[in-house]
Design a protein around this motif. Sequence first.
Motif, PDB file in Angstrom:
ATOM      1  N   SER A 120      76.291 -49.929  -8.497  1.00 17.55           N
ATOM      2  CA  SER A 120      76.221 -50.678  -7.268  1.00 17.55           C
ATOM      3  C   SER A 120      76.610 -52.281  -7.552  1.00 17.55           C
ATOM      4  O   SER A 120      77.212 -53.010  -6.871  1.00 17.55           O
ATOM      5  N   SER A 121      75.974 -52.718  -8.569  1.00 14.23           N
ATOM      6  CA  SER A 121      76.241 -54.374  -8.865  1.00 14.23           C
ATOM      7  C   SER A 121      77.307 -54.538  -9.544  1.00 14.23           C
ATOM      8  O   SER A 121      78.066 -55.587  -9.691  1.00 14.23           O
ATOM      9  N   GLY A 122      78.302 -53.369 -10.131  1.00 15.30           N
ATOM     10  CA  GLY A 122      79.548 -53.776 -10.955  1.00 15.30           C
ATOM     11  C   GLY A 122      78.984 -54.446 -12.152  1.00 15.30           C
ATOM     12  O   GLY A 122      78.299 -54.175 -12.735  1.00 15.30           O
ATOM     13  N   GLY A 123      79.989 -55.554 -12.254  1.00 17.11           N
ATOM     14  CA  GLY A 123      79.525 -56.522 -13.166  1.00 17.11           C
ATOM     15  C   GLY A 123      80.192 -56.212 -14.682  1.00 17.11           C
ATOM     16  O   GLY A 123      80.749 -55.219 -15.077  1.00 17.11           O
ATOM     17  N   LYS A 124      79.713 -56.912 -15.621  1.00 20.03           N
ATOM     18  CA  LYS A 124      80.271 -56.846 -17.392  1.00 20.03           C
ATOM     19  C   LYS A 124      79.440 -56.067 -17.976  1.00 20.03           C
ATOM     20  O   LYS A 124      79.920 -55.379 -18.797  1.00 20.03           O
ATOM     21  N   GLY A 125      78.100 -56.256 -17.600  1.00 17.86           N
ATOM     22  CA  GLY A 125      77.227 -55.377 -18.671  1.00 17.86           C
ATOM     23  C   GLY A 125      77.080 -53.724 -18.224  1.00 17.86           C
ATOM     24  O   GLY A 125      77.600 -53.517 -17.237  1.00 17.86           O
ATOM     25  N   GLY A 126      76.538 -53.303 -19.296  1.00 19.11           N
ATOM     26  CA  GLY A 126      76.248 -51.787 -18.982  1.00 19.11           C
ATOM     27  C   GLY A 126      75.124 -51.533 -18.212  1.00 19.11           C
ATOM     28  O   GLY A 126      74.213 -52.396 -17.921  1.00 19.11           O
ATOM     29  N   GLN A 127      74.891 -50.453 -17.479  1.00 20.59           N
ATOM     30  CA  GLN A 127      74.012 -50.087 -16.486  1.00 20.59           C
ATOM     31  C   GLN A 127      73.604 -48.580 -16.760  1.00 20.59           C
ATOM     32  O   GLN A 127      74.377 -47.963 -17.043  1.00 20.59           O
ATOM     33  N   THR A 128      72.249 -48.171 -16.629  1.00 25.20           N
ATOM     34  CA  THR A 128      71.879 -47.018 -16.652  1.00 25.20           C
ATOM     35  C   THR A 128      71.412 -46.494 -15.275  1.00 25.20           C
ATOM     36  O   THR A 128      71.089 -47.336 -14.331  1.00 25.20           O
ATOM     37  N   PHE A 129      71.432 -44.920 -15.219  1.00 26.43           N
ATOM     38  CA  PHE A 129      71.143 -44.426 -13.855  1.00 26.43           C
ATOM     39  C   PHE A 129      70.526 -42.912 -14.066  1.00 26.43           C
ATOM     40  O   PHE A 129      70.619 -42.122 -15.132  1.00 26.43           O
ATOM     41  N   ASP A 130      69.750 -42.556 -13.102  1.00 24.77           N
ATOM     42  CA  ASP A 130      69.465 -41.080 -13.115  1.00 24.77           C
ATOM     43  C   ASP A 130      70.324 -40.305 -12.135  1.00 24.77           C
ATOM     44  O   ASP A 130      70.629 -40.706 -11.123  1.00 24.77           O
ATOM     45  N   VAL A 131      70.962 -39.302 -12.398  1.00 28.67           N
ATOM     46  CA  VAL A 131      71.926 -38.358 -11.803  1.00 28.67           C
ATOM     47  C   VAL A 131      70.778 -37.749 -10.671  1.00 28.67           C
ATOM     48  O   VAL A 131      69.662 -37.064 -10.846  1.00 28.67           O
ATOM     49  N   VAL A 132      70.897 -37.752  -9.305  1.00 29.76           N
ATOM     50  CA  VAL A 132      70.288 -37.322  -8.256  1.00 29.76           C
ATOM     51  C   VAL A 132      71.068 -35.947  -7.829  1.00 29.76           C
ATOM     52  O   VAL A 132      70.427 -35.137  -7.003  1.00 29.76           O
ATOM     53  N   ASN A 133      72.294 -36.061  -7.959  1.00 32.16           N
ATOM     54  CA  ASN A 133      72.973 -35.025  -7.147  1.00 32.16           C
ATOM     55  C   ASN A 133      74.305 -34.744  -8.147  1.00 32.16           C
ATOM     56  O   ASN A 133      75.053 -35.672  -8.598  1.00 32.16           O
ATOM     57  N   LEU A 134      74.774 -33.462  -8.449  1.00 32.91           N
ATOM     58  CA  LEU A 134      75.915 -33.259  -9.227  1.00 32.91           C
ATOM     59  C   LEU A 134      76.535 -31.952  -8.546  1.00 32.91           C
ATOM     60  O   LEU A 134      76.211 -31.046  -8.335  1.00 32.91           O
ATOM     61  N   GLU A 135      77.846 -32.313  -7.989  1.00 28.93           N
ATOM     62  CA  GLU A 135      78.765 -31.281  -7.329  1.00 28.93           C
ATOM     63  C   GLU A 135      79.866 -30.882  -8.451  1.00 28.93           C
ATOM     64  O   GLU A 135      80.444 -31.629  -9.214  1.00 28.93           O
ATOM     65  N   VAL A 136      79.983 -29.665  -8.643  1.00 26.93           N
ATOM     66  CA  VAL A 136      80.986 -29.089  -9.625  1.00 26.93           C
ATOM     67  C   VAL A 136      82.009 -28.290  -8.787  1.00 26.93           C
ATOM     68  O   VAL A 136      81.842 -27.674  -8.019  1.00 26.93           O
TER      69      VAL A 136
END
Length: 136
Positions: A120-136
Amino acid sequence: GESFLWRMRHNRNSPVASLFDQAQLESEIDIFPYNGSNSYVQLCTRDKLALGGGGALKPGLGGQEICLNQEEDVQSALSQGEEAAYLEWNDFGFGLALDQNLRHGSTSPSATFGNSALGSSGGKGGQTFDVVNLEV
């Protein structure tokens, strides 16, 4: 290349008045198509699934290499027809990576797609996140 990364421009939890407004909100996306700067399109190992990666360097004046470490720099170099195929891993990471359980991930700028971090913040650095929904 038919591979690409994308990012929604708005948070899907933003308040809206109708289902139509929700669909409109979720249809506004940024698309980062494969740009030919390297061949790190997909990677699958025992512990991760990743898309995009690497960095790009372009030859500068006098043979000196200039690091392309921002989305605009990579896109600008490629649009001008300049080669951007040298790798520099210090400034870039995987465009999108998921762990072996598909529960956690990270996003970073990648030369492969010329994207900034997809969070959500875009930007130059890396970001981590938790997956809350996965659609296949």
